[in-house]
Design an enzyme around this catalytic site. Structure first.
Site, PDB file in Angstrom:
ATOM      1  N   ILE A 105      -3.631  -2.505   0.925  1.00  0.00           N
ATOM      2  CA  ILE A 105      -3.841  -2.011   2.289  1.00  0.00           C
ATOM      3  C   ILE A 105      -2.755  -0.969   2.539  1.00  0.00           C
ATOM      4  O   ILE A 105      -1.588  -1.190   2.209  1.00  0.00           O
ATOM      5  CB  ILE A 105      -3.802  -3.154   3.338  1.00  0.00           C
ATOM      6  CG1 ILE A 105      -4.090  -2.628   4.750  1.00  0.00           C
ATOM      7  CG2 ILE A 105      -2.508  -3.919   3.297  1.00  0.00           C
ATOM      8  CD1 ILE A 105      -4.374  -3.738   5.778  1.00  0.00           C
ATOM      9  N   ALA A 106      -3.143   0.167   3.058  1.00  0.00           N
ATOM     10  CA  ALA A 106      -2.152   1.216   3.336  1.00  0.00           C
ATOM     11  C   ALA A 106      -2.685   2.162   4.401  1.00  0.00           C
ATOM     12  O   ALA A 106      -3.894   2.405   4.499  1.00  0.00           O
ATOM     13  CB  ALA A 106      -1.830   1.995   2.068  1.00  0.00           C
ATOM     14  N   GLU A 139      -0.246 -10.888  -2.371  1.00  0.00           N
ATOM     15  CA  GLU A 139       1.140 -10.750  -2.810  1.00  0.00           C
ATOM     16  C   GLU A 139       1.756  -9.560  -2.093  1.00  0.00           C
ATOM     17  O   GLU A 139       1.076  -8.548  -1.897  1.00  0.00           O
ATOM     18  CB  GLU A 139       1.230 -10.483  -4.322  1.00  0.00           C
ATOM     19  CG  GLU A 139       1.075 -11.700  -5.177  1.00  0.00           C
ATOM     20  CD  GLU A 139      -0.337 -11.818  -5.724  1.00  0.00           C
ATOM     21  OE1 GLU A 139      -1.075 -10.820  -5.664  1.00  0.00           O
ATOM     22  OE2 GLU A 139      -0.716 -12.906  -6.191  1.00  0.00           O
ATOM     23  N   ASN A 144       9.281  -5.833   1.475  1.00  0.00           N
ATOM     24  CA  ASN A 144       8.353  -5.131   2.370  1.00  0.00           C
ATOM     25  C   ASN A 144       8.180  -5.911   3.682  1.00  0.00           C
ATOM     26  O   ASN A 144       7.158  -6.555   3.942  1.00  0.00           O
ATOM     27  CB  ASN A 144       7.009  -4.923   1.669  1.00  0.00           C
ATOM     28  CG  ASN A 144       6.126  -3.936   2.411  1.00  0.00           C
ATOM     29  OD1 ASN A 144       6.390  -3.602   3.563  1.00  0.00           O
ATOM     30  ND2 ASN A 144       5.065  -3.479   1.758  1.00  0.00           N
ATOM     31  N   TYR A 151       1.225  -9.456   8.192  1.00  0.00           N
ATOM     32  CA  TYR A 151       0.535 -10.647   7.670  1.00  0.00           C
ATOM     33  C   TYR A 151       0.910 -11.896   8.476  1.00  0.00           C
ATOM     34  O   TYR A 151       0.047 -12.738   8.754  1.00  0.00           O
ATOM     35  CB  TYR A 151       0.857 -10.846   6.195  1.00  0.00           C
ATOM     36  CG  TYR A 151       0.512  -9.649   5.331  1.00  0.00           C
ATOM     37  CD1 TYR A 151      -0.644  -8.910   5.564  1.00  0.00           C
ATOM     38  CD2 TYR A 151       1.346  -9.248   4.290  1.00  0.00           C
ATOM     39  CE1 TYR A 151      -0.956  -7.800   4.795  1.00  0.00           C
ATOM     40  CE2 TYR A 151       1.034  -8.146   3.500  1.00  0.00           C
ATOM     41  CZ  TYR A 151      -0.118  -7.429   3.770  1.00  0.00           C
ATOM     42  OH  TYR A 151      -0.427  -6.335   3.006  1.00  0.00           O
TER      43      TYR A 151
HETATM   44  C1  LIG Z   1       1.883  -2.202   6.172  1.00  0.00           C
HETATM   45  C2  LIG Z   1       1.066  -1.113   6.869  1.00  0.00           C
HETATM   46  C3  LIG Z   1      -0.349  -1.109   6.271  1.00  0.00           C
HETATM   47  C4  LIG Z   1       0.972  -1.423   8.365  1.00  0.00           C
HETATM   48  O1  LIG Z   1       0.106  -0.481   8.967  1.00  0.00           O
HETATM   49  P1  LIG Z   1       0.382   0.121  10.429  1.00  0.00           P
HETATM   50  O2  LIG Z   1      -0.835   0.859  10.835  1.00  0.00           O
HETATM   51  O3  LIG Z   1       1.653   0.883  10.421  1.00  0.00           O
HETATM   52  O4  LIG Z   1       0.584  -1.206  11.271  1.00  0.00           O
HETATM   53  P2  LIG Z   1       0.099  -1.488  12.769  1.00  0.00           P
HETATM   54  O5  LIG Z   1       0.462  -0.357  13.635  1.00  0.00           O
HETATM   55  O6  LIG Z   1      -1.320  -1.905  12.718  1.00  0.00           O
HETATM   56  O7  LIG Z   1       1.017  -2.720  13.146  1.00  0.00           O
HETATM   57  C5  LIG Z   1       0.552  -4.042  12.978  1.00  0.00           C
HETATM   58  C6  LIG Z   1       1.708  -4.986  12.823  1.00  0.00           C
HETATM   59  O8  LIG Z   1       2.425  -4.677  11.620  1.00  0.00           O
HETATM   60  C7  LIG Z   1       3.820  -4.948  11.820  1.00  0.00           C
HETATM   61  N1  LIG Z   1       4.565  -3.685  11.835  1.00  0.00           N
HETATM   62  C8  LIG Z   1       4.054  -2.433  11.830  1.00  0.00           C
HETATM   63  N2  LIG Z   1       5.053  -1.529  11.787  1.00  0.00           N
HETATM   64  C9  LIG Z   1       6.207  -2.240  11.781  1.00  0.00           C
HETATM   65  C10 LIG Z   1       7.589  -1.891  11.738  1.00  0.00           C
HETATM   66  N3  LIG Z   1       7.968  -0.602  11.697  1.00  0.00           N
HETATM   67  N4  LIG Z   1       8.505  -2.878  11.705  1.00  0.00           N
HETATM   68  C11 LIG Z   1       8.140  -4.177  11.715  1.00  0.00           C
HETATM   69  N5  LIG Z   1       6.839  -4.586  11.773  1.00  0.00           N
HETATM   70  C12 LIG Z   1       5.904  -3.633  11.804  1.00  0.00           C
HETATM   71  C13 LIG Z   1       3.910  -5.601  13.186  1.00  0.00           C
HETATM   72  O9  LIG Z   1       3.679  -6.982  13.043  1.00  0.00           O
HETATM   73  C14 LIG Z   1       2.739  -4.944  13.900  1.00  0.00           C
HETATM   74  O10 LIG Z   1       2.312  -5.671  15.023  1.00  0.00           O
HETATM   75  P3  LIG Z   1       2.987  -5.345  16.469  1.00  0.00           P
HETATM   76  O11 LIG Z   1       2.614  -3.928  16.774  1.00  0.00           O
HETATM   77  O12 LIG Z   1       2.357  -6.337  17.365  1.00  0.00           O
HETATM   78  O13 LIG Z   1       4.467  -5.520  16.268  1.00  0.00           O
HETATM   79  C15 LIG Z   1       1.731   0.282   6.709  1.00  0.00           C
HETATM   80  O14 LIG Z   1       3.064   0.193   7.117  1.00  0.00           O
HETATM   81  C16 LIG Z   1       1.687   0.852   5.285  1.00  0.00           C
HETATM   82  O15 LIG Z   1       0.737   1.517   4.896  1.00  0.00           O
HETATM   83  N6  LIG Z   1       2.754   0.588   4.516  1.00  0.00           N
HETATM   84  C17 LIG Z   1       2.840   1.112   3.128  1.00  0.00           C
HETATM   85  C18 LIG Z   1       1.895   0.399   2.216  1.00  0.00           C
HETATM   86  C19 LIG Z   1       2.192  -1.085   2.165  1.00  0.00           C
HETATM   87  O16 LIG Z   1       3.333  -1.507   2.101  1.00  0.00           O
HETATM   88  N7  LIG Z   1       1.115  -1.887   2.144  1.00  0.00           N
HETATM   89  C20 LIG Z   1       1.210  -3.323   2.051  1.00  0.00           C
HETATM   90  C21 LIG Z   1       1.210  -3.747   0.635  1.00  0.00           C
HETATM   91  S1  LIG Z   1       1.312  -5.520   0.469  1.00  0.00           S
END
Ligand SMILES: CC(C)(COP(=O)(O)OP(=O)(O)OC[C@H]1O[C@@H](n2cnc3c(N)ncnc32)[C@H](O)[C@@H]1OP(=O)(O)O)[C@@H](O)C(=O)NCCC(=O)NCCS
Length: 220
Positions: A105-106, A139, A144, A151
């Site tokens: 997921i990204a 995993e 991260n 999650y």
């Molecule tokens: C992980 C990822 C998919 C989250 O996507 P996102 O669109 O930024 O996340 P969202 O805006 O939907 O946030 C959902 C929740 O994620 C967590 N979150 C998102 N950004 C965060 C940050 N900067 N710090 C801490 N928690 C965070 C929080 O729980 C958040 O919920 P909240 O808004 O109620 O606090 C994104 O950061 C990403 O693409 N990361 C790189 C790839 C990766 O690591 N993938 C996971 C592999 S296991």
């Protein structure tokens, strides 16, 4: 911007790989994606797209049956026909016996923190339910924390560790799993989370595209 999810197709692989390169250090080949996309009984991939106008309705089978994604056009009203909106995130889930395994997921870096990761995860949960999964597992790198927070919010809890799982730097993986996703308790949790996500996405609909956005909508 409006964000919506739909099933990934082979035409999406190039855009997905661009986000993958910006997000991960080990990459899948286009052939790996093609193979995944050709096994829909046990493997589902979805993309999130950005649109400056309310998105078109979904037509795929899962969306018509249930789920957040199918509600997005209703929430915002239908004003446009189908177009090729840019992909801003993607994710996948595999079915192994009765377990849905979130494989990836990204979200594109410029679009993070807008609820798109949650939108994708919700769709993957729906896809897992559609494949008759009972629990979800995944995993994640122990470092991260951002992904782990996402999650945890959706009921995943640490259930184990795989030592030196990531070959690029020898980092351990945390294994995280849910309770049964069909249980009334989990369904209620999901309902509440989705209500909050709807509200957040409605607000996002009034926000412009992120600055430094190199993903231009392909709308004529
Ligand atoms: C992980 C990822 C998919 C989250 O996507 P996102 O669109 O930024 O996340 P969202 O805006 O939907 O946030 C959902 C929740 O994620 C967590 N979150 C998102 N950004 C965060 C940050 N900067 N710090 C801490 N928690 C965070 C929080 O729980 C958040 O919920 P909240 O808004 O109620 O606090 C994104 O950061 C990403 O693409 N990361 C790189 C790839 C990766 O690591 N993938 C996971 C592999 S296991």
């Amino acid at each position: 911007m409006y964000y919506f999810v739909e099933r990934m197709t082979e035409d999406d692989i190039e855009q997905v790989q661009a986000i993958e390169r910006a997000s991960f250090s080990t990459l899948w080949s286009a052939n790996t994606y093609r193979h995944e996309l050709r096994s829909p009984a046990t493997s589902r991939y979805v993309v999130a797209r950005a649109s400056p106008t309310p998105p078109p309705p979904r037509t795929d089978r899962t969306a018509s049956r249930r789920g957040l994604a199918s509600l997005i056009p209703m929430l915002f009203g239908r004003q446009t026909s189908t177009h090729d909106f840019p992909i801003v995130g993607y994710g996948g889930v595999w079915l192994s016996v009765d377990e849905g395994h979130i494989t990836t997921i990204a979200v594109a870096p410029a679009y993070r923190g807008r609820g798109i990761g949650e939108l994708l995860l919700n769709e993957l949960i729906d896809q897992a339910l559609d494949m008759h999964a009972d629990v979800l597992t995944l995993e994640v790198r122990v470092s991260n924390i951002v992904a782990q927070q996402l999650y945890l919010k959706y009921g995943f809890r640490p259930t184990g560790r795989r030592l030196r799982y990531y070959t690029d730097n020898g980092e351990d993986a945390l294994i995280m799993s849910t309770e049964p996703i069909r249980s009334p308790a989990y369904q209620e949790k999901l309902r509440q989370l989705r209500e909050r996500l709807f509200a957040r996405l409605r607000e996002e609909a009034n926000e412009p595209a992120p600055l430094h956005n190199n993903l231009q909508p392909r709308i004529e």
